[in-house]
Design a protein around this motif. Structure first.
Motif, PDB file in Angstrom:
ATOM      1  N   SER A 177       0.823  -1.213   0.000  1.00 31.40           N
ATOM      2  CA  SER A 177       0.000   0.000   0.000  1.00 31.40           C
ATOM      3  C   SER A 177       0.854   1.259   0.000  1.00 31.40           C
ATOM      4  CB  SER A 177      -0.928  -0.013   1.218  1.00 31.40           C
ATOM      5  OG  SER A 177      -1.682   1.173   1.288  1.00 31.40           O
ATOM      6  N   VAL A 178       1.878   1.287   0.849  1.00 35.85           N
ATOM      7  CA  VAL A 178       2.743   2.468   0.917  1.00 35.85           C
ATOM      8  C   VAL A 178       3.498   2.645  -0.397  1.00 35.85           C
ATOM      9  CG1 VAL A 178       4.774   3.465   2.040  1.00 35.85           C
ATOM     10  CG2 VAL A 178       2.964   2.425   3.427  1.00 35.85           C
ATOM     11  N   ILE A 179       4.012   1.572  -0.949  1.00 32.97           N
ATOM     12  CA  ILE A 179       4.774   1.680  -2.185  1.00 32.97           C
ATOM     13  C   ILE A 179       3.876   2.062  -3.357  1.00 32.97           C
ATOM     14  CG2 ILE A 179       6.016   0.265  -3.885  1.00 32.97           C
ATOM     15  CD1 ILE A 179       7.548  -0.935  -1.529  1.00 32.97           C
ATOM     16  N   GLU A 180       2.641   1.584  -3.350  1.00 29.78           N
ATOM     17  CA  GLU A 180       1.711   1.998  -4.393  1.00 29.78           C
ATOM     18  C   GLU A 180       1.491   3.507  -4.368  1.00 29.78           C
ATOM     19  OE1 GLU A 180      -2.875   1.103  -5.954  1.00 29.78           O
ATOM     20  OE2 GLU A 180      -2.055  -0.002  -4.254  1.00 29.78           O
ATOM     21  N   ASP A 181       1.446   4.075  -3.161  1.00 32.00           N
ATOM     22  CA  ASP A 181       1.215   5.516  -3.016  1.00 32.00           C
ATOM     23  C   ASP A 181       2.469   6.354  -3.249  1.00 32.00           C
ATOM     24  OD1 ASP A 181      -1.460   5.109  -2.421  1.00 32.00           O
ATOM     25  OD2 ASP A 181      -1.166   5.193  -0.248  1.00 32.00           O
ATOM     26  N   GLU A 182       3.620   5.832  -2.832  1.00 33.69           N
ATOM     27  CA  GLU A 182       4.829   6.657  -2.792  1.00 33.69           C
ATOM     28  C   GLU A 182       5.930   6.206  -3.752  1.00 33.69           C
ATOM     29  OE1 GLU A 182       6.208   7.515   1.162  1.00 33.69           O
ATOM     30  OE2 GLU A 182       4.202   7.307   2.036  1.00 33.69           O
ATOM     31  N   GLY A 183       5.763   5.046  -4.362  1.00 30.45           N
ATOM     32  CA  GLY A 183       6.764   4.553  -5.305  1.00 30.45           C
ATOM     33  C   GLY A 183       7.790   3.653  -4.640  1.00 30.45           C
ATOM     34  N   ALA A 184       8.373   2.761  -5.435  1.00 29.80           N
ATOM     35  CA  ALA A 184       9.309   1.768  -4.906  1.00 29.80           C
ATOM     36  C   ALA A 184      10.713   2.319  -4.704  1.00 29.80           C
ATOM     37  CB  ALA A 184       9.358   0.562  -5.845  1.00 29.80           C
ATOM     38  N   SER A 185      11.121   3.295  -5.486  1.00 26.39           N
ATOM     39  CA  SER A 185      12.527   3.690  -5.504  1.00 26.39           C
ATOM     40  C   SER A 185      12.996   4.244  -4.159  1.00 26.39           C
ATOM     41  CB  SER A 185      12.773   4.733  -6.598  1.00 26.39           C
ATOM     42  OG  SER A 185      11.984   5.892  -6.370  1.00 26.39           O
ATOM     43  N   LYS A 186      12.094   4.827  -3.397  1.00 28.07           N
ATOM     44  CA  LYS A 186      12.474   5.384  -2.093  1.00 28.07           C
ATOM     45  C   LYS A 186      12.769   4.300  -1.075  1.00 28.07           C
ATOM     46  CE  LYS A 186      10.885   8.536   1.539  1.00 28.07           C
ATOM     47  NZ  LYS A 186       9.792   9.430   2.007  1.00 28.07           N
ATOM     48  N   TYR A 187      12.182   3.119  -1.246  1.00 24.31           N
ATOM     49  CA  TYR A 187      12.197   2.110  -0.188  1.00 24.31           C
ATOM     50  C   TYR A 187      12.915   0.816  -0.538  1.00 24.31           C
ATOM     51  CZ  TYR A 187       8.625   5.181   1.684  1.00 24.31           C
ATOM     52  OH  TYR A 187       7.958   6.279   2.148  1.00 24.31           O
ATOM     53  N   ASP A 198      15.224   4.068   4.659  1.00 25.70           N
ATOM     54  CA  ASP A 198      13.782   4.185   4.436  1.00 25.70           C
ATOM     55  C   ASP A 198      13.094   2.835   4.321  1.00 25.70           C
ATOM     56  OD1 ASP A 198      13.769   7.008   4.438  1.00 25.70           O
ATOM     57  OD2 ASP A 198      14.454   7.040   2.367  1.00 25.70           O
ATOM     58  N   GLY A 199      13.719   1.891   3.621  1.00 22.40           N
ATOM     59  CA  GLY A 199      13.090   0.594   3.412  1.00 22.40           C
ATOM     60  C   GLY A 199      12.905  -0.185   4.697  1.00 22.40           C
ATOM     61  N   ILE A 200      13.968  -0.264   5.507  1.00 19.21           N
ATOM     62  CA  ILE A 200      13.822  -1.000   6.758  1.00 19.21           C
ATOM     63  C   ILE A 200      12.858  -0.294   7.701  1.00 19.21           C
ATOM     64  CG2 ILE A 200      16.034  -2.173   6.532  1.00 19.21           C
ATOM     65  CD1 ILE A 200      17.129  -0.241   8.669  1.00 19.21           C
ATOM     66  N   GLY A 201      12.807   1.037   7.624  1.00 20.18           N
ATOM     67  CA  GLY A 201      11.815   1.758   8.415  1.00 20.18           C
ATOM     68  C   GLY A 201      10.397   1.396   8.011  1.00 20.18           C
ATOM     69  N   LEU A 202      10.185   1.235   6.705  1.00 16.24           N
ATOM     70  CA  LEU A 202       8.870   0.818   6.217  1.00 16.24           C
ATOM     71  C   LEU A 202       8.560  -0.611   6.637  1.00 16.24           C
ATOM     72  CD1 LEU A 202       6.301   1.027   4.523  1.00 16.24           C
ATOM     73  CD2 LEU A 202       7.683   0.494   2.491  1.00 16.24           C
ATOM     74  N   TYR A 203       9.531  -1.505   6.542  1.00 18.26           N
ATOM     75  CA  TYR A 203       9.285  -2.904   6.927  1.00 18.26           C
ATOM     76  C   TYR A 203       8.910  -2.995   8.410  1.00 18.26           C
ATOM     77  CZ  TYR A 203      10.684  -5.170   2.553  1.00 18.26           C
ATOM     78  OH  TYR A 203      10.726  -5.619   1.262  1.00 18.26           O
ATOM     79  N   CYS A 204       9.594  -2.237   9.257  1.00 13.34           N
ATOM     80  CA  CYS A 204       9.251  -2.230  10.684  1.00 13.34           C
ATOM     81  C   CYS A 204       7.842  -1.691  10.902  1.00 13.34           C
ATOM     82  CB  CYS A 204      10.257  -1.396  11.466  1.00 13.34           C
ATOM     83  SG  CYS A 204      11.863  -2.183  11.657  1.00 13.34           S
ATOM     84  N   TYR A 205       7.518  -0.619  10.212  1.00 10.03           N
ATOM     85  CA  TYR A 205       6.167  -0.061  10.313  1.00 10.03           C
ATOM     86  C   TYR A 205       5.127  -1.095   9.908  1.00 10.03           C
ATOM     87  CZ  TYR A 205       2.041   2.605   8.832  1.00 10.03           C
ATOM     88  OH  TYR A 205       0.747   3.047   8.648  1.00 10.03           O
ATOM     89  N   ALA A 206       5.370  -1.797   8.812  1.00  4.82           N
ATOM     90  CA  ALA A 206       4.406  -2.786   8.328  1.00  4.82           C
ATOM     91  C   ALA A 206       4.227  -3.920   9.329  1.00  4.82           C
ATOM     92  CB  ALA A 206       4.866  -3.324   6.975  1.00  4.82           C
ATOM     93  N   VAL A 207       5.322  -4.345   9.959  1.00  3.53           N
ATOM     94  CA  VAL A 207       5.228  -5.398  10.980  1.00  3.53           C
ATOM     95  C   VAL A 207       4.411  -4.909  12.170  1.00  3.53           C
ATOM     96  CG1 VAL A 207       6.597  -6.651  12.702  1.00  3.53           C
ATOM     97  CG2 VAL A 207       7.300  -6.652  10.303  1.00  3.53           C
ATOM     98  N   LEU A 208       4.706  -3.722  12.651  1.00  5.64           N
ATOM     99  CA  LEU A 208       3.979  -3.193  13.809  1.00  5.64           C
ATOM    100  C   LEU A 208       2.516  -2.925  13.482  1.00  5.64           C
ATOM    101  CD1 LEU A 208       6.647  -0.667  15.134  1.00  5.64           C
ATOM    102  CD2 LEU A 208       5.970  -2.815  16.222  1.00  5.64           C
TER     103      LEU A 208
END
Length: 216
Positions: A177-187, A198-208
């Motif tokens: 969902s986040v990548i669909e909204d913000e694009g893959a290249s950032k993460y 940024d990517g590991i921050g997103l993965y942690c967010y998704a887990v939590l």
């Protein structure tokens, strides 16, 4: 290796703290993270996916992972896995990517059965321990066959966790969902490795985020 304090995507909010998983993080119990290159940080300068969570884990943290590992590799090396109160297992990417390799599970059901075997070995090693399986990570802008195979592996593992009483967390919908909204290249470093920070921050967010959802 000491790294700067990477952040959870969007910051650590009260909502993200409202879960059994976060309570375990705060309990003082020891954690052991198991997995493959994403847990080892092979492509992120040895920074594991969970690094942004470590300031919130009150107990000791150990890591048993290596790039390229499948669930069978963890089973084979189970005698070397550290004892812990909480095991967090994020495995399956290589089983999904390389079905012809002798160490890989050929089917989703075989993968789930091997995860069950791993869970039983860990329970024998650390009686009373709690096991969290992170369902296999996302495939971003990948061949459809990997996406579909990943979906089957997640489903099979989730059913096994329910049957065995293991906890499971599915970060894939939040990551997608986040990548669909913000694009893959950032993460993303590539189509299945997150980048850092940024990517590991997103993965942690998704887990939590998924852990919070499953607690209510």
């Amino acid at each position: 290796m000491v790294h700067r304090n990477y952040k959870v995507y969007g910051g650590m909010t009260d909502e993200l703290k409202d879960s059994e998983f976060y309570e375990d993080m705060q309990s003082g119990k020891s954690f052991c993270f198991l997995g493959d290159s994403i847990t080892a940080g092979s492509l992120t300068e040895d920074i594991p996916w969970y690094q942004p969570l470590t300031p919130y884990i009150s107990g000791t943290v150990s890591n048993f992972s290596r790039g390229g590992w499948t669930v069978s590799n963890l089973i084979d090396k189970a005698d070397n896995i550290p004892e812990a109160d909480i095991y967090v297992i994020a495995i399956g990417i290589n089983d999904i990517l390389f079905p012809e390799d002798e160490d890989s599970a050929q089917t989703a059901l075989e993968f789930a059965a091997r995860c069950k075997e791993l869970g039983e070995l860990l329970t024998n090693r650390s009686p009373g321990s709690k096991i969290y399986f992170i369902l296999p990570w996302s495939f971003i802008e990948s061949d459809t066959s990997f996406v579909e195979r990943g979906s089957r592996f997640r489903s099979a593992l989730a059913q096994t966790c329910i049957a065995k009483g293991y906890r499971y967390i599915n970060p894939d919908p939040v990551i997608q969902s986040v990548i669909e909204d913000e694009g893959a290249s950032k993460y993303m470093y590539n189509d299945f490795h997150p980048n850092a920070p940024d990517g590991i921050g997103l993965y942690c967010y998704a887990v939590l985020k998924d852990a919070q959802k499953r607690s209510h």
